[in-house]
Design an enzyme around this catalytic site. Structure first.
Site, PDB file in Angstrom:
ATOM      1  N   ARG A  59       0.842  -1.189   0.000  1.00 16.53           N
ATOM      2  CA  ARG A  59       0.000   0.000   0.000  1.00 16.53           C
ATOM      3  C   ARG A  59       0.883   1.247   0.000  1.00 16.53           C
ATOM      4  O   ARG A  59       2.066   1.199   0.365  1.00 16.53           O
ATOM      5  CB  ARG A  59      -0.891   0.027   1.247  1.00 16.53           C
ATOM      6  CG  ARG A  59      -1.801  -1.178   1.416  1.00 16.53           C
ATOM      7  CD  ARG A  59      -2.571  -1.070   2.723  1.00 16.53           C
ATOM      8  NE  ARG A  59      -3.490  -2.183   2.942  1.00 16.53           N
ATOM      9  CZ  ARG A  59      -3.198  -3.278   3.636  1.00 16.53           C
ATOM     10  NH1 ARG A  59      -1.985  -3.407   4.188  1.00 16.53           N
ATOM     11  NH2 ARG A  59      -4.090  -4.234   3.791  1.00 16.53           N
ATOM     12  N   LYS A  81      -1.612  -2.021   8.158  1.00 16.10           N
ATOM     13  CA  LYS A  81      -2.744  -1.440   8.870  1.00 16.10           C
ATOM     14  C   LYS A  81      -2.773  -1.929  10.321  1.00 16.10           C
ATOM     15  O   LYS A  81      -2.486  -3.096  10.593  1.00 16.10           O
ATOM     16  CB  LYS A  81      -4.056  -1.813   8.173  1.00 16.10           C
ATOM     17  CG  LYS A  81      -4.302  -1.063   6.875  1.00 16.10           C
ATOM     18  CD  LYS A  81      -5.686  -1.389   6.332  1.00 16.10           C
ATOM     19  CE  LYS A  81      -6.004  -0.563   5.096  1.00 16.10           C
ATOM     20  NZ  LYS A  81      -7.351  -0.872   4.561  1.00 16.10           N
ATOM     21  N   HIS A 150      -2.309   2.261  -6.306  1.00 16.51           N
ATOM     22  CA  HIS A 150      -3.044   1.124  -5.758  1.00 16.51           C
ATOM     23  C   HIS A 150      -3.361   0.094  -6.844  1.00 16.51           C
ATOM     24  O   HIS A 150      -3.551  -1.088  -6.551  1.00 16.51           O
ATOM     25  CB  HIS A 150      -4.332   1.604  -5.085  1.00 16.51           C
ATOM     26  CG  HIS A 150      -4.783   0.715  -3.972  1.00 16.51           C
ATOM     27  ND1 HIS A 150      -4.054   0.562  -2.799  1.00 16.51           N
ATOM     28  CD2 HIS A 150      -5.877  -0.078  -3.833  1.00 16.51           C
ATOM     29  CE1 HIS A 150      -4.687  -0.272  -2.003  1.00 16.51           C
ATOM     30  NE2 HIS A 150      -5.791  -0.688  -2.605  1.00 16.51           N
ATOM     31  N   ARG A 153      -0.916  -2.658  -6.758  1.00 17.78           N
ATOM     32  CA  ARG A 153      -1.188  -3.640  -5.700  1.00 17.78           C
ATOM     33  C   ARG A 153      -2.203  -4.670  -6.204  1.00 17.78           C
ATOM     34  O   ARG A 153      -2.014  -5.879  -6.019  1.00 17.78           O
ATOM     35  CB  ARG A 153      -1.716  -2.921  -4.462  1.00 17.78           C
ATOM     36  CG  ARG A 153      -2.176  -3.843  -3.327  1.00 17.78           C
ATOM     37  CD  ARG A 153      -2.553  -2.987  -2.113  1.00 17.78           C
ATOM     38  NE  ARG A 153      -3.289  -3.719  -1.105  1.00 17.78           N
ATOM     39  CZ  ARG A 153      -2.744  -4.448  -0.129  1.00 17.78           C
ATOM     40  NH1 ARG A 153      -1.426  -4.557  -0.075  1.00 17.78           N
ATOM     41  NH2 ARG A 153      -3.476  -5.061   0.772  1.00 17.78           N
ATOM     42  N   HIS A 176      -3.887  -9.066   4.306  1.00 18.13           N
ATOM     43  CA  HIS A 176      -5.324  -9.067   4.567  1.00 18.13           C
ATOM     44  C   HIS A 176      -5.624  -9.897   5.813  1.00 18.13           C
ATOM     45  O   HIS A 176      -5.145 -11.019   5.945  1.00 18.13           O
ATOM     46  CB  HIS A 176      -6.098  -9.653   3.385  1.00 18.13           C
ATOM     47  CG  HIS A 176      -6.157  -8.744   2.206  1.00 18.13           C
ATOM     48  ND1 HIS A 176      -6.464  -9.186   0.934  1.00 18.13           N
ATOM     49  CD2 HIS A 176      -5.967  -7.400   2.092  1.00 18.13           C
ATOM     50  CE1 HIS A 176      -6.456  -8.165   0.093  1.00 18.13           C
ATOM     51  NE2 HIS A 176      -6.153  -7.081   0.765  1.00 18.13           N
ATOM     52  N   TYR A 185     -10.021 -11.174  -5.770  1.00 15.67           N
ATOM     53  CA  TYR A 185      -9.135 -11.433  -6.900  1.00 15.67           C
ATOM     54  C   TYR A 185      -9.472 -12.726  -7.635  1.00 15.67           C
ATOM     55  O   TYR A 185      -8.884 -13.027  -8.665  1.00 15.67           O
ATOM     56  CB  TYR A 185      -7.680 -11.463  -6.428  1.00 15.67           C
ATOM     57  CG  TYR A 185      -7.264 -10.158  -5.814  1.00 15.67           C
ATOM     58  CD1 TYR A 185      -7.105  -9.026  -6.593  1.00 15.67           C
ATOM     59  CD2 TYR A 185      -7.077 -10.041  -4.435  1.00 15.67           C
ATOM     60  CE1 TYR A 185      -6.761  -7.812  -6.025  1.00 15.67           C
ATOM     61  CE2 TYR A 185      -6.732  -8.831  -3.861  1.00 15.67           C
ATOM     62  CZ  TYR A 185      -6.571  -7.718  -4.663  1.00 15.67           C
ATOM     63  OH  TYR A 185      -6.238  -6.513  -4.103  1.00 15.67           O
TER      64      TYR A 185
END
Length: 204
Positions: A59, A81, A150, A153, A176, A185
Site C-alpha cells: 500500500r 494497517k 493502488h 497492488r 489481509h 481477486y
C-alpha cells in the site's frame, strides 16, 4: 405487531466487492515500468518504487513508512494497517532496482542534504518522500491511462493468481486479515473465461 425481526441477519444480501476498472495487464505494467527511465528526473528511485509496489503489493502508506533498515536480505519488513508487522519477499527485479537506487541516487541525496535520514525513498532534498508524491510518481509515468499506485497492488495479486499462486499466499502477501477480502481477486475476467472455453471445451 411482531416483537422480533423475522429476517435473520445472515439472510441479508451482502454488497459484492469488485476490482477497480483500471488494473494494468502484465504487459501494461511492464510498459509503465520501462517508461520510467525515459521520463523521470529520479529514474532509479521511481523505478525501484514501482517495481517494489508491483512485486510485493504494498500500500502507499506501507511504502511511505519504509526505512533502509527494513530490508532483510530477500525480505522486507512492512508495517501495515493497525501497525501489524509482516515480512514480504522481494522479487528479483524489485531487489535489483532497489539496491541500484540505494547505492546511487539515494546515497547522493542523503550525503549532500541529510546524512541522518533513514527513509528508504527520499525526495530531492534528502528527506522522506512525501505521501502525496507516491501518487504523483505513477501519474508521471502512466501515459494516458488512469492507473494509480493502488492499481499496482491489485495487479500484483491478480497476476499472481492468474499464474497459479494460492489465494492463501496472496492473502499473507497483501496483509489481509480476512480471506474474504482477498477473494475479490478470484473474479475471472470475461476475456480470460472466453479463452479458457476456446482452449479446453471440446466444442469451444
Amino acid at each position: 405487531y411482531l416483537l422480533v425481526n423475522p429476517w435473520p441477519e445472515e439472510w441479508k444480501p451482502r454488497r459484492l466487492a469488485h476490482l477497480p476498472r483500471h488494473v494494468p495487464s502484465e504487459k501494461g505494467a511492464v510498459k509503465i515500468l520501462e517508461r520510467v527511465a525515459e521520463e523521470s528526473r529520479c529514474p532509479l528511485r521511481d523505478r525501484a518504487l514501482l517495481e517494489l509496489c508491483y512485486s510485493s503489493g504494498l500500500r502507499r502508506g506501507e511504502l511511505w513508512r519504509l526505512s533502509v533498515s527494513d530490508i532483510r536480505g530477500d525480505f522486507l519488513r512492512v508495517l501495515g494497517k493497525g501497525n501489524k508487522e509482516r515480512l514480504v519477499p522481494l522479487g528479483g527485479k524489485a531487489k535489483a532496482a532497489l539496491w541500484q537506487y540505494i547505492r546511487t541516487e539515494r546515497q547522493r541525496k542523503v550525503d549532500r542534504f541529510n546524512p541522518a535520514e533513514e527513509a528508504l525513498f527520499v525526495s530531492w532534498n534528502g528527506g522522506r518522500l512525501g505521501l502525496a508524491s507516491y501518487s504523483y510518481v505513477v501519474s508521471r509515468h502512466r501515459g494516458g491511462s488512469k492507473i494509480t499506485l493502488h492499481s499496482f497492488r491489485h495487479a500484483c495479486a491478480t497476476h499472481m493468481l492468474k499464474n497459479g499462486a494460492s489465494i492463501r499466499v496472496i492473502q499473507k502477501l497483501l496483509g489481509h486479515r480476512r480471506l474474504s477480502t482477498t477473494q475479490i481477486y478470484t473474479q475471472v475476467d470475461t476475456m480470460d473465461l472466453r479463452r479458457v472455453l476456446e482452449n479446453h471445451h471440446p466444442r469451444g
